[in-house]
Design an enzyme around this catalytic site. Structure first.
Site, PDB file in Angstrom:
ATOM      1  N   HIS A 295      -6.877 -80.494  40.803  1.00 61.62           N
ATOM      2  CA  HIS A 295      -8.076 -79.778  40.103  1.00 61.62           C
ATOM      3  C   HIS A 295      -7.981 -78.308  39.904  1.00 61.62           C
ATOM      4  CE1 HIS A 295      -7.440 -77.623  44.156  1.00 61.62           C
ATOM      5  NE2 HIS A 295      -7.540 -78.408  45.115  1.00 61.62           N
TER       6      HIS A 295
ATOM      7  N   TYR B 123       1.519 -69.968  51.095  1.00 63.16           N
ATOM      8  CA  TYR B 123       2.797 -70.139  52.607  1.00 63.16           C
ATOM      9  C   TYR B 123       4.182 -69.837  52.306  1.00 63.16           C
ATOM     10  CZ  TYR B 123      -2.421 -72.225  52.725  1.00 63.16           C
ATOM     11  OH  TYR B 123      -3.744 -71.768  53.086  1.00 63.16           O
TER      12      TYR B 123
ATOM     13  N   GLU C 169       0.542 -69.246  38.667  1.00 61.15           N
ATOM     14  CA  GLU C 169       0.636 -70.809  38.126  1.00 61.15           C
ATOM     15  C   GLU C 169       0.360 -70.929  36.581  1.00 61.15           C
ATOM     16  OE1 GLU C 169      -2.521 -73.298  40.267  1.00 61.15           O
ATOM     17  OE2 GLU C 169      -1.144 -72.735  41.891  1.00 61.15           O
TER      18      GLU C 169
ATOM     19  N   THR D 209     -21.036 -74.482  61.104  1.00 61.65           N
ATOM     20  CA  THR D 209     -21.440 -75.663  61.932  1.00 61.65           C
ATOM     21  C   THR D 209     -20.402 -77.095  61.928  1.00 61.65           C
ATOM     22  OG1 THR D 209     -22.974 -76.142  61.035  1.00 61.65           O
ATOM     23  CG2 THR D 209     -23.597 -74.704  63.128  1.00 61.65           C
TER      24      THR D 209
END
Lengths: 380, 288
Positions: free
Chosen positions: B246, B159, B209, B17
């Site tokens: 982060h 992507y 990475e 929701t």
């Protein structure tokens, strides 16, 4: 967030980990007062967020408070590995009997916490670890069931300690572990943990990293941000990650991997990034507006590359923020935006009508090439 | 076939929701994903894009035989939401949220391992199996059904790689984001094993990475794999000691967790490493 030595020690002291007597100062005069309070017999240590400061000449001993201002002046003018010295820690000189290593880290591969302990601590701990691995003891801790005090005692005993000193060292290990768990530390290291000739034990140094993502549930005794870079501070307020670098191309990306990939591609054509800025998944018009402005505050920036994917991020809204920021900048650096994903057409339309160069190829190289062209045109 | 997210997957959305949860639910449904219910504590009985909403995971599992979940809950609540899903018996958990405290991830990871559940993330774009569905936030228009498996630590970079593969005519069997945080629920090597066993997958691309040793560990398994593997690792120009975002991307010490150390391990295992994303396609072509 990595804490400076004095900040880490404030955290230690507030959590039952004993530290030497001392005071942090920012001027030669303050250094004199602090040295006087210690009877003149003191050590002055530069406060920088990198290791190896001792070998770089950032730690000086003095015998009287009168020496303090001159020595402090010199230290405050130093630059160590690119960090200018803003503060010094003035501490009591210690009569050292033994230096020990005690540390806690997260093993990112296994998801365990590891306690490391060596009776041969000090500046050369890395050499000890390499040449005498049998002198470095490891305790693997399952984060879902950390050990009680009594389980740490036999671990510390392996270092050859007994009696009162064993108890004292176990207390340090236990308090450090408790601090690590209760305050969401990523690194908690004491090197050296010093045993003094009079039998006292104190944390001679501190290396502490706290988890920025866990700050919402803690009240810390230390103001971490006090000494961080202005732009990095501002970035935190905006909600993006910003790392200042040495080059002149501003970089904004909607993910850490894409940001680093973009930096790597800049290097391929001989350009260097002025920063790394990652938005994460929180893009809004306002966030992109502020992020664009922030990057351009660095006067070295002579070109800007923005690389976005619309997965969770509404890039069509971000585009509005970019246009608004660039319009307000005078002069604005050449800008190239590459943006793909959900609502890409709407995003491109906003940017183009705002006069911004859009690259709609999936190849980031194409965006880099376009930026090089724009920068060359502007120079003419 | 595809891996993890298959035709048998019956997924729920935790945090259905919320602002992001509800938009992403719409997009997952439009993409054809078999979502069976949503969960938001205190909102049971409502509906979101036609999905019934329950107060807890247990009820959603009981009523809909759900076997997978994707989470869009705020970072501070992610640990408990994941632990609830594990306790309710769910075996595929996709934790999208970023900024989850590392100590929370440690607990999530341990519990998932104890219960034999797949935990992707946190800070993951999720998993997409083109033609079947997606559990996560990746833009559906960047993916095409095909034979290449992708394992990625970075959403955005994956992507880009997928887009480049599409241009060259290579679609994807599944893309699995393991998550970009310093500690994540699932090791790359486990995903690699699934791709090796998957009949649809003919080759695998690892998008890595700097930081950690996941790529080095994966290299050990690549040595005994029958399928070709190609790598790309971002962060060659990142300075040591600085956390790049982060993310878990940090070179903690000189010579560890660097692009060079990872590339060396992968290359020695027979998986060439591209210097830039476009080279991934060229390296794949040579091997297919």
């Amino acid at each position: 967030m990595k804490l400076l030595e004095y900040q880490g020690k404030q955290l230690f002291e507030a959590n039952g980990i004993k530290v030497p007597r001392g005071q942090v100062v920012a001027s030669a005069e303050e250094a004199r007062t602090a040295a006087e309070a210690l009877g003149g017999n003191a050590v002055l240590k530069v406060q920088v967020p990198v290791g190896g400061r001792g070998k770089a000449g950032g730690i000086k001993l003095i015998d009287s408070a009168d020496e303090a201002p001159l020595v402090a002046e010199k230290l405050l003018n130093m630059e160590i590995k690119g960090f200018s010295v803003e503060k010094l820690l003035v501490e009591e000189k210690m009569d050292i009997a033994k230096e020990i290593y005690l540390g806690l880290i997260v093993d990112t591969d296994t998801g365990n916490i590891v306690m490391l302990f060596s009776p041969e601590g000090g500046m050369d701990i890395e050499q000890v670890a390499e040449e005498k691995p049998e002198k470095v003891f490891r305790l693997v801790i399952d984060p879902t069931s950390p050990p009680p005090f009594y389980r740490l005692r036999p671990f510390i005993r392996q270092g050859g300690f007994s009696g009162k000193l064993l108890n004292e060292l176990t207390q340090f290990a236990y308090n450090l572990l408790r601090l690590f768990l209760e305050r969401d530390l990523l690194v908690g290291e004491i090197n050296p943990l010093i045993v003094l000739r009079d039998g006292r034990v104190v944390a001679g140094d501190s290396k502490v990293e706290v988890d920025d993502n866990a700050l919402f549930r803690h009240q810390f005794e230390v103001n971490f941000w006090e000494d961080s870079d202005e732009l990095e501070k501002e970035a935190r307020e905006i909600g993006v990650t910003y790392v200042k670098l040495d080059g002149n191309i501003g970089v904004i990306a909607s993910g850490a991997g894409l940001g680093m990939g973009t930096m790597d591609l800049l290097e391929e054509v001989g350009l260097a990034p002025a920063n790394f800025l990652e938005t994460g998944g929180g893009i809004t018009e306002e966030l992109m507006y502020k992020a664009t402005k922030l990057v351009c505050k660095n006067e070295k920036v002579s070109g800007l590359i923005i690389n976005l994917y619309g997965g969770v991020n509404p890039i069509e809204k971000g585009a509005k923020g970019i246009v608004r920021a660039i319009k307000e900048l005078n002069p604005a650096p050449p800008v190239v935006v590459k943006a793909l994903g959900n609502k890409q057409e709407e995003c491109w339309e906003t940017l183009r009508s705002g006069g911004i160069t859009v690259v709609n190829s999936v190849r980031t190289e194409a965006a880099v090439e376009r930026l090089v062209e724009l920068m060359a045109t502007q120079k003419q | 076939m595809s891996i993890l997210l298959t035709k048998e997957t019956r997924a729920i959305v935790q945090g259905v929701t919320g602002r992001i949860g509800s938009v992403q639910t719409k997009w997952m449904l439009e993409y054809g994903t078999n979502l069976v219910a949503g969960v938001t504590p205190g909102r049971g009985g409502e509906e979101v894009h036609g999905l019934p909403v329950y107060d807890d995971v247990y009820e959603a599992v009981e009523k809909h035989q759900a076997n997978a979940t994707v989470l869009f809950v705020p970072a501070p609540f992610t640990r408990d939401a994941v632990l609830e899903a594990i306790d309710a018996g769910i075996k595929l958990i996709v934790a999208v949220p970023e900024h989850v405290p590392v100590h929370d991830v440690l607990v999530m990871k341990k519990e998932a391992e104890k219960h034999g559940a797949w935990l992707l993330g946190p800070n993951t774009p999720g998993i997409i199996s083109p033609g079947i569905g997606k559990l996560g936030i990746m833009p559906g228009n960047m993916f095409v059904e095909g034979k290449i498996g992708i394992i990625s630590r970075s959403g955005t970079l994956s992507y880009e790689i997928a887009g480049l593969l599409n241009e060259a005519g290579y679609g994807q069997s599944s893309l699995v984001g393991v998550g970009g945080d310093p500690v994540v629920g699932t090791r790359m090597v486990k995903i690699l094993r699934e791709f090796e066993a998957d009949p649809q997958t003919e080759a695998v691309v690892i998008v890595g990475e700097i930081g950690g040793t996941a790529e080095e560990e994966a290299a050990e398994f690549i040595k005994v794999m029958s399928k070709p593997v190609v790598g790309y690792i971002a962060g060659r120009t990142a300075p040591p000691g600085r956390r790049m975002g982060h993310a878990g991307a940090i070179i903690s010490k000189e010579g560890q967790g660097t692009v060079e150390s990872k590339a060396k391990a992968l290359t020695a295992a027979g998986a060439p490493v591209a210097n830039k994303p476009t080279e991934v396609v060229e390296l794949l072509k040579e091997r297919l």
